[in-house]
Design an enzyme around this catalytic site. Structure first.
Site, mmCIF file in Angstrom:
data_model
loop_
_atom_site.group_PDB
_atom_site.id
_atom_site.type_symbol
_atom_site.label_atom_id
_atom_site.label_comp_id
_atom_site.label_asym_id
_atom_site.label_seq_id
_atom_site.Cartn_x
_atom_site.Cartn_y
_atom_site.Cartn_z
ATOM 1 N N TYR A 1 -50.309 -3.269 27.711
ATOM 2 C CA TYR A 1 -50.687 -4.683 27.576
ATOM 3 C C TYR A 1 -50.334 -5.144 26.177
ATOM 4 O O TYR A 1 -50.662 -4.478 25.193
ATOM 5 C CB TYR A 1 -52.187 -4.880 27.822
ATOM 6 C CG TYR A 1 -52.642 -6.318 27.645
ATOM 7 C CD1 TYR A 1 -52.219 -7.306 28.531
ATOM 8 C CD2 TYR A 1 -53.462 -6.683 26.583
ATOM 9 C CE1 TYR A 1 -52.618 -8.624 28.368
ATOM 10 C CE2 TYR A 1 -53.873 -8.005 26.416
ATOM 11 C CZ TYR A 1 -53.441 -8.972 27.314
ATOM 12 O OH TYR A 1 -53.836 -10.281 27.148
ATOM 13 N N ASP B 1 -46.614 -1.695 19.206
ATOM 14 C CA ASP B 1 -47.723 -2.639 19.288
ATOM 15 C C ASP B 1 -48.982 -1.885 18.861
ATOM 16 O O ASP B 1 -49.583 -1.170 19.648
ATOM 17 C CB ASP B 1 -47.842 -3.177 20.713
ATOM 18 C CG ASP B 1 -49.018 -4.141 20.865
ATOM 19 O OD1 ASP B 1 -49.826 -4.251 19.911
ATOM 20 O OD2 ASP B 1 -49.132 -4.772 21.933
ATOM 21 N N LYS C 1 -56.475 -7.672 16.099
ATOM 22 C CA LYS C 1 -57.817 -7.099 16.168
ATOM 23 C C LYS C 1 -58.392 -6.731 14.792
ATOM 24 O O LYS C 1 -58.811 -7.628 14.067
ATOM 25 C CB LYS C 1 -57.831 -5.943 17.169
ATOM 26 C CG LYS C 1 -57.434 -6.470 18.563
ATOM 27 C CD LYS C 1 -57.801 -5.614 19.741
ATOM 28 C CE LYS C 1 -57.661 -6.426 21.026
ATOM 29 N NZ LYS C 1 -56.582 -6.055 21.895
HETATM 30 C C1 PLP Z 1 -55.546 -7.137 22.543
HETATM 31 C C2 PLP Z 1 -54.108 -6.732 22.538
HETATM 32 C C3 PLP Z 1 -53.073 -7.658 22.376
HETATM 33 C C4 PLP Z 1 -53.324 -9.137 22.373
HETATM 34 O O1 PLP Z 1 -54.090 -9.560 21.312
HETATM 35 P P1 PLP Z 1 -54.889 -10.976 21.433
HETATM 36 O O2 PLP Z 1 -55.456 -11.168 20.067
HETATM 37 O O3 PLP Z 1 -55.905 -10.770 22.501
HETATM 38 O O4 PLP Z 1 -53.895 -12.003 21.793
HETATM 39 C C5 PLP Z 1 -51.785 -7.196 22.233
HETATM 40 N N1 PLP Z 1 -51.517 -5.885 22.261
HETATM 41 C C6 PLP Z 1 -52.469 -4.955 22.440
HETATM 42 C C7 PLP Z 1 -52.109 -3.519 22.427
HETATM 43 C C8 PLP Z 1 -53.795 -5.351 22.614
HETATM 44 O O5 PLP Z 1 -54.748 -4.438 22.848
#
Ligand code: PLP
Length: 426
Positions: A144, A239, A267
């Site tokens: 994700y 990511d 985050k």
């Molecule tokens: C939470 C998350 C995102 C998206 O971040 P948001 O601040 O919710 O847009 C992207 N990549 C990973 C791995 C995530 O866990």
């Protein structure tokens, strides 16, 4: 446990907000029942609108590595807000924050701040396309990366919990440029790269998967991606929106010793405020406007309140012993839960890294999305409800990580294990 107020609020919310929530995973679709409405948090605990208290393992889905309302972070944000919340012009705090990120993350020489993880990954893809002049992307089943159109394909997490393979409304041309490989399979990536020579702009991966539940990389997997990306002229994007500043201060790339071309952060980097970031070598980042032809902007990007919270969070994380403490708490929870599940003869696989773990209700090892999906979702849902009833708040989906913060204490571990023992026997 009485949750009357949560029920009332959920009733009202459902009339006003789709599903009553501003992000789908909050709606408890995969476990059923009425989501808890929270009113207050302090350290490892959160209190709901009825006044019940919980040991919180969601921690806002990752950002709160120092726990709720850490006084230094709150003070920094308050002090910054009092001086003006946004200028739409550069500020000193952005320079300090950029310095911290560049010093922390091995592969980043220049960084751009945005407002969410989604913006970070969306911009990273645009950057990879601009830099390479190619269009295709490879992602992994169960990975994700936020809700960018191009990345909502086989996206794990909330998307998997909803049973949506690919979101409605995504332009088919965007989805068509996204190809899906299997996590922990270098071979599956190699096949795609060979079938589409000189067409792949980037491989995007969570170096420690967090959105199919926690799945660490198998030995050689990240190294294999690095070699393939270089050999095929594609960029490797890590990511690290979850893993950054969690599995270690320098993220997964510092733990596994593999350098991506582009890193996405989110985050934790915002200390509980909306911040994302993407960074790379100076050469790649020179593609970004105003230096280069790739446009990306943001009215509130780098705003002083979020920067102040982020700076304070990173400075506190740099203090000696913080990660040792988080790793130790994680390990005690994981080993305690393992023996409780074994005693109860309940099949479980617990995958963990520093600061995050997932209890898969599964008799077989979980190494990718296919094996994660073979878990017993009903058993998970029963366990989830039994835990919340006992004052422990795990993530409301099998495909999510339990997050451990520096604020979780030995006492919290004991209480969590006692709740789990009780839940398993019930
Ligand atoms: C939470 C998350 C995102 C998206 O971040 P948001 O601040 O919710 O847009 C992207 N990549 C990973 C791995 C995530 O866990």
């Amino acid at each position: 446990m009485d949750r009357k107020r949560s029920s009332e609020l959920f009733e009202q919310a459902q009339k006003l907000i789709p599903g009553g929530v501003n992000s789908p995973a909050r709606a408890w679709n995969s476990v059923g029942g009425v989501p808890i409405f929270f009113a207050r948090g302090q350290g490892s605990h959160a209190w709901d609108s009825d006044g019940n208290s919980y040991i919180d393992y969601v921690c806002s889905w990752g950002p709160l590595i120092l726990g709720h309302a850490r006084p230094e972070v709150i003070k920094a944000a308050q002090d910054a807000a009092a001086l003006g919340t946004s200028f739409g012009a550069p500020t000193e705090l952005e320079v300090r924050m950029a310095r911290l990120v560049v010093d922390a993350v091995p592969s980043i020489e220049m960084v751009r701040f945005v407002n969410s993880g989604t913006e970070a990954t969306m911009s990273a893809l645009r950057l990879a396309r601009a830099y390479t002049g190619r269009n295709r992307i490879i992602k992994f089943d169960g990975g994700y990366h936020g809700h960018d159109d191009a990345l909502l394909v086989k996206a794990g997490s909330g998307v998997a919990a909803q049973g949506i393979a690919t979101s409605a409304g995504v332009h088919p041309d965007y989805a068509a440029a996204t190809m899906v490989a299997d996590f922990n399979s270098v071979e599956s990536v190699k096949r795609l790269l060979e079938a589409h020579r000189d067409e792949v702009a980037a491989i995007i991966v969570e170096p420690v998967a967090g959105n199919m539940g926690v799945v660490p990389p198998a030995p050689g997997f990240l190294e294999g991606l690095r070699e393939l990306a270089t050999a095929h002229g594609a960029l490797l994007i890590f990511d690290e929106v979850i893993s950054g500043f969690r599995v270690a201060y320098g993220g997964a790339q510092s733990v596994y010793g593999v350098k991506p071309d582009i890193t996405c952060l989110g985050k934790i980097v915002g200390g509980g405020f909306p911040v994302g970031a993407y960074g790379a070598s100076e050469e790649i980042m020179r593609t970004v406007a105003p230096l280069g032809p790739m446009y990306q902007a943001g009215t509130l990007s780098g705003n002083p309140v979020a920067m102040a919270a982020g700076i304070t969070t990173l400075e506190l994380l740099k203090e000696p012993g913080v990660y040792e403490g988080i790793a130790d708490t994680t390990e005690r929870l994981v080993s305690g839960l393992r023996s409780l599940f074994a005693q109860a003869e309940a099949p479980a696989q617990i995958n963990s890294v520093c600061g995050a773990f997932t209890v898969f209700f599964n008799a077989r090892p979980v190494t990718d999305m296919a094996t994660a999906s073979a878990s017993d979702m009903d058993a998970f849902a029963r366990f989830f409800h039994a835990m919340t009833e006992r004052g422990v708040y795990p993530p409301p989906s099998q495909f999510e990580a339990w997050f451990v913060s520096a604020a979780h204490t030995a006492d919290d571990v004991e209480q969590t294990l006692a709740a789990a023992r009780d839940a398993l026997t019930s």
